[in-house]
Design a protein around this motif. Structure first.
Motif, PDB file in Angstrom:
ATOM      1  N   VAL A   8       0.839  -1.195   0.000  1.00 27.79           N
ATOM      2  CA  VAL A   8       0.000   0.000   0.000  1.00 27.79           C
ATOM      3  C   VAL A   8       0.877   1.249   0.000  1.00 27.79           C
ATOM      4  N   ARG A   9       1.909   1.229   0.838  1.00 26.26           N
ATOM      5  CA  ARG A   9       2.826   2.379   0.915  1.00 26.26           C
ATOM      6  C   ARG A   9       3.510   2.594  -0.435  1.00 26.26           C
ATOM      7  N   ALA A  10       3.906   1.488  -1.071  1.00 28.77           N
ATOM      8  CA  ALA A  10       4.554   1.599  -2.379  1.00 28.77           C
ATOM      9  C   ALA A  10       3.595   2.177  -3.411  1.00 28.77           C
ATOM     10  N   ALA A  11       2.318   1.790  -3.345  1.00 33.54           N
ATOM     11  CA  ALA A  11       1.327   2.322  -4.276  1.00 33.54           C
ATOM     12  C   ALA A  11       1.160   3.830  -4.095  1.00 33.54           C
ATOM     13  N   ILE A  12       1.117   4.273  -2.841  1.00 31.91           N
ATOM     14  CA  ILE A  12       0.990   5.705  -2.562  1.00 31.91           C
ATOM     15  C   ILE A  12       2.235   6.452  -3.046  1.00 31.91           C
ATOM     16  N   ALA A  13       3.421   5.845  -2.846  1.00 31.69           N
ATOM     17  CA  ALA A  13       4.663   6.466  -3.313  1.00 31.69           C
ATOM     18  C   ALA A  13       4.667   6.597  -4.830  1.00 31.69           C
ATOM     19  N   GLU A  14       4.136   5.574  -5.518  1.00 30.37           N
ATOM     20  CA  GLU A  14       4.027   5.631  -6.975  1.00 30.37           C
ATOM     21  C   GLU A  14       3.143   6.796  -7.407  1.00 30.37           C
ATOM     22  N   GLN A  15       2.009   6.935  -6.745  1.00 30.83           N
ATOM     23  CA  GLN A  15       1.105   8.037  -7.068  1.00 30.83           C
ATOM     24  C   GLN A  15       1.764   9.389  -6.791  1.00 30.83           C
ATOM     25  N   ALA A  16       2.510   9.480  -5.685  1.00 31.63           N
ATOM     26  CA  ALA A  16       3.208  10.728  -5.355  1.00 31.63           C
ATOM     27  C   ALA A  16       4.210  11.080  -6.441  1.00 31.63           C
ATOM     28  N   GLY A  17       4.939  10.064  -6.922  1.00 27.28           N
ATOM     29  CA  GLY A  17       5.905  10.303  -7.988  1.00 27.28           C
ATOM     30  C   GLY A  17       5.256  10.813  -9.260  1.00 27.28           C
ATOM     31  N   GLU A  18       4.093  10.237  -9.595  1.00 25.80           N
ATOM     32  CA  GLU A  18       3.394  10.681 -10.795  1.00 25.80           C
ATOM     33  C   GLU A  18       2.874  12.110 -10.641  1.00 25.80           C
ATOM     34  N   TRP A  19       2.339  12.425  -9.455  1.00 26.97           N
ATOM     35  CA  TRP A  19       1.854  13.793  -9.229  1.00 26.97           C
ATOM     36  C   TRP A  19       3.011  14.787  -9.308  1.00 26.97           C
ATOM     37  N   TRP A  39      -6.166  14.741  -3.449  1.00 30.12           N
ATOM     38  CA  TRP A  39      -5.324  13.558  -3.173  1.00 30.12           C
ATOM     39  C   TRP A  39      -4.497  13.773  -1.912  1.00 30.12           C
ATOM     40  N   LEU A  40      -3.933  14.956  -1.729  1.00 33.09           N
ATOM     41  CA  LEU A  40      -3.121  15.241  -0.543  1.00 33.09           C
ATOM     42  C   LEU A  40      -3.959  15.219   0.728  1.00 33.09           C
ATOM     43  N   LYS A  41      -5.216  15.663   0.641  1.00 32.36           N
ATOM     44  CA  LYS A  41      -6.083  15.708   1.814  1.00 32.36           C
ATOM     45  C   LYS A  41      -6.552  14.324   2.246  1.00 32.36           C
ATOM     46  N   THR A  42      -6.411  13.332   1.373  1.00 29.74           N
ATOM     47  CA  THR A  42      -6.907  11.992   1.684  1.00 29.74           C
ATOM     48  C   THR A  42      -6.240  11.400   2.916  1.00 29.74           C
ATOM     49  N   SER A  43      -4.944  11.640   3.087  1.00 25.84           N
ATOM     50  CA  SER A  43      -4.215  11.021   4.197  1.00 25.84           C
ATOM     51  C   SER A  43      -2.899  11.745   4.435  1.00 25.84           C
ATOM     52  N   PRO A  44      -2.420  11.811   5.697  1.00 26.80           N
ATOM     53  CA  PRO A  44      -1.090  12.363   5.974  1.00 26.80           C
ATOM     54  C   PRO A  44       0.011  11.581   5.266  1.00 26.80           C
ATOM     55  N   GLU A  48       3.272  12.971   3.179  1.00 31.33           N
ATOM     56  CA  GLU A  48       4.627  12.524   3.518  1.00 31.33           C
ATOM     57  C   GLU A  48       5.357  11.993   2.285  1.00 31.33           C
ATOM     58  N   GLU A  49       4.681  11.158   1.496  1.00 23.17           N
ATOM     59  CA  GLU A  49       5.321  10.588   0.319  1.00 23.17           C
ATOM     60  C   GLU A  49       5.590  11.647  -0.748  1.00 23.17           C
ATOM     61  N   PHE A  50       4.672  12.603  -0.900  1.00 26.24           N
ATOM     62  CA  PHE A  50       4.883  13.662  -1.888  1.00 26.24           C
ATOM     63  C   PHE A  50       6.092  14.506  -1.524  1.00 26.24           C
ATOM     64  N   LEU A  51       6.230  14.840  -0.232  1.00 26.04           N
ATOM     65  CA  LEU A  51       7.392  15.603   0.222  1.00 26.04           C
ATOM     66  C   LEU A  51       8.670  14.804   0.040  1.00 26.04           C
ATOM     67  N   ASN A 245      -8.225   6.336   5.476  1.00 25.95           N
ATOM     68  CA  ASN A 245      -7.582   7.640   5.584  1.00 25.95           C
ATOM     69  C   ASN A 245      -6.118   7.564   5.991  1.00 25.95           C
ATOM     70  N   LEU A 246      -5.683   6.411   6.465  1.00 28.34           N
ATOM     71  CA  LEU A 246      -4.278   6.240   6.834  1.00 28.34           C
ATOM     72  C   LEU A 246      -3.490   5.595   5.715  1.00 28.34           C
ATOM     73  N   GLY A 247      -4.140   5.352   4.584  1.00 30.69           N
ATOM     74  CA  GLY A 247      -3.451   4.759   3.459  1.00 30.69           C
ATOM     75  C   GLY A 247      -3.317   3.255   3.568  1.00 30.69           C
ATOM     76  N   THR A 248      -4.094   2.601   4.453  1.00 31.99           N
ATOM     77  CA  THR A 248      -4.023   1.149   4.593  1.00 31.99           C
ATOM     78  C   THR A 248      -5.367   0.544   4.236  1.00 31.99           C
ATOM     79  N   ASN A 249      -5.401  -0.776   4.097  1.00 26.95           N
ATOM     80  CA  ASN A 249      -6.639  -1.451   3.735  1.00 26.95           C
ATOM     81  C   ASN A 249      -7.685  -1.271   4.824  1.00 26.95           C
ATOM     82  N   SER A 250      -8.881  -0.880   4.453  1.00 22.18           N
ATOM     83  CA  SER A 250      -9.949  -0.722   5.426  1.00 22.18           C
ATOM     84  C   SER A 250     -10.614  -2.068   5.687  1.00 22.18           C
ATOM     85  N   PRO A 251     -11.269  -2.244   6.840  1.00 21.51           N
ATOM     86  CA  PRO A 251     -11.925  -3.518   7.142  1.00 21.51           C
ATOM     87  C   PRO A 251     -12.996  -3.890   6.128  1.00 21.51           C
ATOM     88  N   GLN A 252     -13.562  -2.867   5.453  1.00 21.99           N
ATOM     89  CA  GLN A 252     -14.622  -3.135   4.487  1.00 21.99           C
ATOM     90  C   GLN A 252     -14.076  -3.462   3.098  1.00 21.99           C
TER      91      GLN A 252
END
Length: 364
Positions: A8-19, A39-44, A48-51, A245-252
C-alpha cells in the motif's frame, strides 16, 4: 510494516511520484490542481510521500553539479573502502554500488547512482501501481493522451492497438517487455486491442481493472463508478481494496476478484463494492460516441441533457422539473446541437429558449 502495508505504501509512493512529475512539467491547470489537493487531503501518508519525492528530486538536481558526487569520485571511494563489493565498475548497464549505512558518502553515492540511471532513461518511480498488483514492467515507454471539452481523439499506438478517447478524457499508456498498462484518469476510452499472448493489456480506471484477452471494449469513468462494456471478444474485470484515511486497507475492503465479460455484456465497478453481475446491453449504442453520436431508448430527458452537456459548450438546462422524466428516444449527433434543439421544439408542450450562454427547456 507487514507485506500488505508495504505494498500500500509503495502504491501511494508511486502516485506521489506521478503527481510530482506532472507538477514539475509546468503549472497545473485548475482541474489538476483541485485533483492534487484532494489527493493530498486523503491522508497524511500522501503528504509525507509527496514531500519525500520532492526531496529526492531536489537532491538529484544538486548532485548533478557537485564535483564530489561525480561518478569517477564515487567509484574511487568505493574501490578504496569496499574493494570487491563494487560490481561491474566498467559497465553502466550493470552499475551497482553496495555500502554500509555508516559510510559518510552513502547519501551521495545513492543520489549519484540514481542520477546516472535517470540520465540513461532507465529510472522510474516505484514499480507497484496498486496494493496487491503485479509490478509494472521496467524500461517501459510511456505515452499520454488527453482531450478537452467536446473533443475526441483516435490513435493507433505502437503495439498496433487502436485507442479512442471521448470528451474530457485523459489516459497514460506504458509499454514494457512483459506488459501493456493503461491508466484512464478521466472520461471515457475505447480500445481495439492487438492480441499479444505474452504481453497482457491491462486498463486501470477508478477502482476497476480490466484485463484484455484480445478484444474491443469501452471503459467509462462516472462520478461514483467505472462502467466496462465489451463490443467484441472477452475481458476480465476486477476490483481492488479500498484505502482508508491512513493509506491502509480498510476492514470493508473487498478482496481481489474478477468477473469475465463476453461481447454485448457490461459491468459497473464501484469503489469498495467490486464488479456487479454482468448484464446484456446494446454495445453498439454504448459506443455510438465513436461515430460522434449518442443513442437514447426511452431515456429521461434529464439523462439526455446530461449526455449532451458532455460535448456542448452551451449547457442544456431543464427549467421545469416535471419535464425531467419525459422519455426520449432517438439517435443524435454530438456535434450538431442545433438539430437537437429543433427536435426538442418538436415535442408537444415543450418550449426551448436559446441564449448566448445556455439552452433552457421548459413547459410551454
Amino acid at each position: 510494516m507487514n507485506c500488505s502495508e508495504e505494498q500500500v505504501r509503495a502504491a501511494i509512493a508511486e502516485q506521489a511520484g506521478e503527481w510530482f512529475a506532472v507538477n514539475d512539467e509546468g503549472p497545473l491547470d485548475a482541474r489538476d490542481s483541485a485533483a492534487l489537493a484532494a489527493w493530498l487531503k486523503t491522508s497524511p501518508v500522501h503528504v509525507e510521500e509527496f514531500l519525500g519525492v520532492s526531496a529526492i528530486a531536489r537532491d538529484l538536481r544538486e548532485a548533478r553539479t557537485d564535483p564530489q558526487y561525480s561518478l569517477e569520485a564515487i567509484l574511487a571511494r568505493a574501490r578504496a573502502e569496499e574493494g570487491p563489493t563494487v560490481q561491474a565498475l566498467g559497465s553502466r548497464d550493470n552499475f551497482s554500488v553496495r555500502a554500509r549505512p555508516s559510510r559518510p558518502w552513502l547519501a551521495g553515492a545513492v543520489t549519484m547512482a540514481a542520477s546516472v540511471v535517470l540520465s540513461l532513461g532507465l529510472f522510474s518511480w516505484w514499480n507497484l501501481r496498486d496494493a496487491g498488483k503485479p509490478r509494472v514492467a521496467e524500461n517501459s515507454t510511456e505515452l499520454r493522451f488527453e482531450t478537452g471539452h467536446g473533443e475526441q481523439l483516435s490513435r493507433r499506438v505502437p503495439d498496433n492497438s487502436v485507442l479512442h478517447l471521448n470528451t474530457d478524457s485523459s489516459v497514460t499508456i506504458r509499454y514494457g517487455k512483459t506488459e501493456r498498462l493503461v491508466t484512464l484518469t478521466a472520461g471515457q476510452a475505447g480500445f481495439e486491442v492487438a492480441h499479444e499472448p505474452h504481453r497482457p493489456f491491462r486498463v486501470l480506471a477508478g477502482s476497476a481493472e480490466v484485463v484484455d484477452i484480445g478484444t474491443q471494449f469501452d471503459v467509462r469513468m462516472e462520478q461514483h463508478s467505472t462502467v466496462v462494456t465489451v463490443v467484441e471478444g472477452r475481458v476480465e474485470v476486477g476490483s481492488y481494496p479500498v484505502l482508508d484515511n491512513l493509506g491502509t486497507n480498510s476492514p470493508q475492503s473487498h478482496p481481489w476478484r474478477f468477473v469475465e465479460l463476453a461481447a454485448g455484456q457490461q459491468v459497473s465497478v464501484t469503489e469498495g463494492e467490486g464488479p456487479t453481475t454482468p448484464v446484456a446491453v446494446d454495445a453498439q449504442s454504448v459506443t455510438a460516441w465513436l461515430h460522434r453520436q449518442i443513442v437514447f431508448d426511452h431515456e429521461p430527458l434529464e439523462r439526455v441533457a446530461e449526455e449532451y452537456n458532455r460535448y456542448t459548450a452551451k449547457p442544456i438546462e431543464i427549467a421545469t422539473p416535471a419535464l425531467r422524466k419525459m422519455q426520449i428516444s432517438g439517435v443524435f449527433a454530438t456535434d450538431d446541437l442545433d438539430a437537437f434543439v429543433v427536435f426538442l421544439r418538436s415535442l408537444r408542450g415543450v418550449r426551448v429558449e436559446v441564449t448566448p450562454t445556455r439552452i433552457s427547456v421548459s413547459r410551454d
